[in-house]
Design a protein around this motif. Sequence first.
Motif, PDB file in Angstrom:
ATOM      1  N   UNK A 281       0.848  -1.190   0.000  1.00  5.67           N
ATOM      2  CA  UNK A 281       0.000   0.000   0.000  1.00  5.67           C
ATOM      3  C   UNK A 281       0.884   1.241   0.000  1.00  5.67           C
ATOM      4  N   UNK A 282       0.574   2.184  -0.895  1.00  2.00           N
ATOM      5  CA  UNK A 282       1.414   3.366  -1.070  1.00  2.00           C
ATOM      6  C   UNK A 282       0.671   4.658  -0.778  1.00  2.00           C
ATOM      7  N   UNK A 283       1.444   5.689  -0.505  1.00  2.00           N
ATOM      8  CA  UNK A 283       0.969   7.016  -0.121  1.00  2.00           C
ATOM      9  C   UNK A 283       0.131   7.667  -1.226  1.00  2.00           C
ATOM     10  N   UNK A 284      -0.865   8.439  -0.797  1.00  2.00           N
ATOM     11  CA  UNK A 284      -1.698   9.218  -1.726  1.00  2.00           C
ATOM     12  C   UNK A 284      -1.776  10.659  -1.233  1.00  2.00           C
ATOM     13  N   UNK A 285      -2.274  11.529  -2.088  1.00  2.00           N
ATOM     14  CA  UNK A 285      -2.402  12.949  -1.746  1.00  2.00           C
ATOM     15  C   UNK A 285      -3.819  13.257  -1.251  1.00  2.00           C
ATOM     16  N   UNK A 286      -3.966  14.429  -0.641  1.00  2.00           N
ATOM     17  CA  UNK A 286      -5.290  14.934  -0.266  1.00  2.00           C
ATOM     18  C   UNK A 286      -5.946  14.244   0.910  1.00  2.00           C
ATOM     19  N   UNK A 302     -11.554   4.969   8.983  1.00  2.00           N
ATOM     20  CA  UNK A 302     -10.868   5.428   7.775  1.00  2.00           C
ATOM     21  C   UNK A 302      -9.534   4.695   7.659  1.00  2.00           C
ATOM     22  N   UNK A 303      -9.324   4.019   6.509  1.00  2.00           N
ATOM     23  CA  UNK A 303      -8.070   3.301   6.284  1.00  2.00           C
ATOM     24  C   UNK A 303      -7.217   4.082   5.298  1.00  2.00           C
ATOM     25  N   UNK A 304      -5.915   4.071   5.536  1.00  2.00           N
ATOM     26  CA  UNK A 304      -4.996   4.797   4.670  1.00  2.00           C
ATOM     27  C   UNK A 304      -3.592   4.212   4.792  1.00  2.00           C
ATOM     28  N   UNK A 305      -2.706   4.533   3.863  1.00  2.00           N
ATOM     29  CA  UNK A 305      -1.343   3.996   3.916  1.00  2.00           C
ATOM     30  C   UNK A 305      -0.589   4.470   5.152  1.00  2.00           C
ATOM     31  N   UNK A 306       0.279   3.627   5.642  1.00  2.00           N
ATOM     32  CA  UNK A 306       1.112   4.002   6.783  1.00  2.00           C
ATOM     33  C   UNK A 306       1.917   5.262   6.480  1.00  2.00           C
ATOM     34  N   UNK A 307       2.369   5.417   5.241  1.00  3.96           N
ATOM     35  CA  UNK A 307       3.169   6.585   4.871  1.00  3.96           C
ATOM     36  C   UNK A 307       2.392   7.886   4.968  1.00  3.96           C
ATOM     37  N   UNK A 308       1.062   7.808   5.023  1.00  7.15           N
ATOM     38  CA  UNK A 308       0.244   9.010   5.138  1.00  7.15           C
ATOM     39  C   UNK A 308      -0.014   9.430   6.570  1.00  7.15           C
ATOM     40  N   UNK A 320     -13.594  10.098  13.645  1.00  2.86           N
ATOM     41  CA  UNK A 320     -13.553   8.706  13.196  1.00  2.86           C
ATOM     42  C   UNK A 320     -12.241   8.076  13.650  1.00  2.86           C
ATOM     43  N   UNK A 321     -12.167   6.762  13.532  1.00  3.29           N
ATOM     44  CA  UNK A 321     -10.958   6.026  13.895  1.00  3.29           C
ATOM     45  C   UNK A 321     -10.082   5.855  12.651  1.00  3.29           C
ATOM     46  N   UNK A 322      -8.779   6.036  12.837  1.00  2.00           N
ATOM     47  CA  UNK A 322      -7.817   5.897  11.743  1.00  2.00           C
ATOM     48  C   UNK A 322      -7.122   4.539  11.841  1.00  2.00           C
ATOM     49  N   UNK A 323      -7.052   3.833  10.704  1.00  2.00           N
ATOM     50  CA  UNK A 323      -6.349   2.552  10.627  1.00  2.00           C
ATOM     51  C   UNK A 323      -5.326   2.666   9.502  1.00  2.00           C
ATOM     52  N   UNK A 324      -4.053   2.471   9.805  1.00  2.00           N
ATOM     53  CA  UNK A 324      -3.014   2.576   8.788  1.00  2.00           C
ATOM     54  C   UNK A 324      -2.262   1.266   8.645  1.00  2.00           C
ATOM     55  N   UNK A 325      -1.735   1.041   7.457  1.00  2.00           N
ATOM     56  CA  UNK A 325      -0.925  -0.151   7.208  1.00  2.00           C
ATOM     57  C   UNK A 325      -0.146   0.039   5.913  1.00  2.00           C
ATOM     58  N   UNK A 326       0.917  -0.727   5.757  1.00  2.00           N
ATOM     59  CA  UNK A 326       1.679  -0.661   4.512  1.00  2.00           C
ATOM     60  C   UNK A 326       1.449  -1.890   3.636  1.00  2.00           C
ATOM     61  N   UNK A 327       0.574  -2.799   4.080  1.00  2.00           N
ATOM     62  CA  UNK A 327       0.278  -3.979   3.253  1.00  2.00           C
ATOM     63  C   UNK A 327      -1.169  -4.406   3.439  1.00  2.00           C
ATOM     64  N   UNK A 346      -7.140   4.217  16.696  1.00  2.00           N
ATOM     65  CA  UNK A 346      -6.049   4.617  15.814  1.00  2.00           C
ATOM     66  C   UNK A 346      -4.984   3.543  15.679  1.00  2.00           C
ATOM     67  N   UNK A 347      -5.378   2.385  15.202  1.00  2.00           N
ATOM     68  CA  UNK A 347      -4.436   1.285  15.022  1.00  2.00           C
ATOM     69  C   UNK A 347      -3.460   1.637  13.918  1.00  2.00           C
ATOM     70  N   UNK A 348      -2.176   1.619  14.233  1.00  2.00           N
ATOM     71  CA  UNK A 348      -1.154   1.978  13.255  1.00  2.00           C
ATOM     72  C   UNK A 348      -0.076   0.919  13.217  1.00  2.00           C
ATOM     73  N   UNK A 349       0.923   1.196  12.382  1.00  2.00           N
ATOM     74  CA  UNK A 349       2.053   0.267  12.304  1.00  2.00           C
ATOM     75  C   UNK A 349       1.936  -0.652  11.125  1.00  2.00           C
ATOM     76  N   UNK A 350       2.930  -1.529  10.992  1.00  4.17           N
ATOM     77  CA  UNK A 350       3.021  -2.418   9.834  1.00  4.17           C
ATOM     78  C   UNK A 350       3.009  -3.872  10.273  1.00  4.17           C
TER      79      UNK A 350
END
Length: 350
Positions: A281-286, A302-308, A320-327, A346-350
């Motif tokens: 999963x890769x970074x996006x804008x906006x 809301x799910x989004x790339x870890x890089x964001x 809202x709750x943020x969930x990030x991951x790189x895969x 706000x679950x984060x990490x890889x």
Amino acid sequence: MPEKKAFSWPRLLIGILLLTFVILNLVPSAYYLLEPGPPIKIADLIEVENSSREEDWGNFYLTSVSQKRASLWEVIQFFLIPFDSEKELSPVEEAIPPGISEEQYFELMGQLMQESQIEARAAALTRAGYEVVIESRGVEVVSVFDDSPTRENLKPGDIITRVDDREIEMPTEAVDVISEREIGEKVRLNILRNEELIEKEVETFEYQERPGQASLGIIITSAGLDYEMPPLNIEFEEKDIVGPSAGLMFALEIYNQITEYDLTGGRDIAGSGEIDHRGNISRVAGIDMKIISAERENIGYFVLPEDNRPDIDDGRELDLEIITSESLEKLIEKLDIVRSFRPLHSITGV
């Protein structure tokens, strides 16, 4: 002899004002107007053969940034109402990469959307245990930015087949490899030019649209893309969506429909992110505008790339709750937490 009508200054003034207003609304400015777009239910865009989806399942939503050429009147309104923090003006020369026209840019974005559908399908099917094969000749250089340090070494039509020791098949792979480098670091490219394989060493730089991230300052697309997937019919409805940032949400919806349980746990989950066929999963804008889009509809996750993660506005409390991951693999594991009704913060990490 007919009586002459008296000249009416008020009528003339009203006519001038109306004409001015019409002109201001019809004449395009040198800016794009950016604002949060409405969330789009992905289940309405994707039809999977023999889908497992049930009526009481939750939904994945794609959020986007609405971008249109601003009229002169909209530019005036923007500066007259500066407190509307949900809108932005972006100069055309910053929104459209140098070296290509506006028409070419949106044509390229449409092509990247189609490629994101292929990669999303491949990532979801692979994660579900299907065998998928994707091959290409590499990535083709569409345009080189005027200020790019690679301008003397790369030309439109070049096909990049390898970056250092990494074989490149898709644009997302090239972006991932380059973004891992330091700004100003030299990288070695294997290039197919006029069917002749050559090698060039180029230097990365910081592109204004991706601050803090290494770039080559080029626009790329896939070259000679070919793929083999299982005979499972997956149809995408045509929609006015461009660019690759819908890939992650496409992959989640496809995976949800080909497995036997609801990954959402009956919840609504919005998000945005690029994804490659390997599930990276890769970074996006906006991101800030996309989060606002989800909050407007009271979507809880809301799910989004870890890089964001660094791009999230820390100055306001999120609804809202943020969930990030790189895969995709790790993201599905985290969504299983949502599904199992355990607390999620706000679950984060890889």
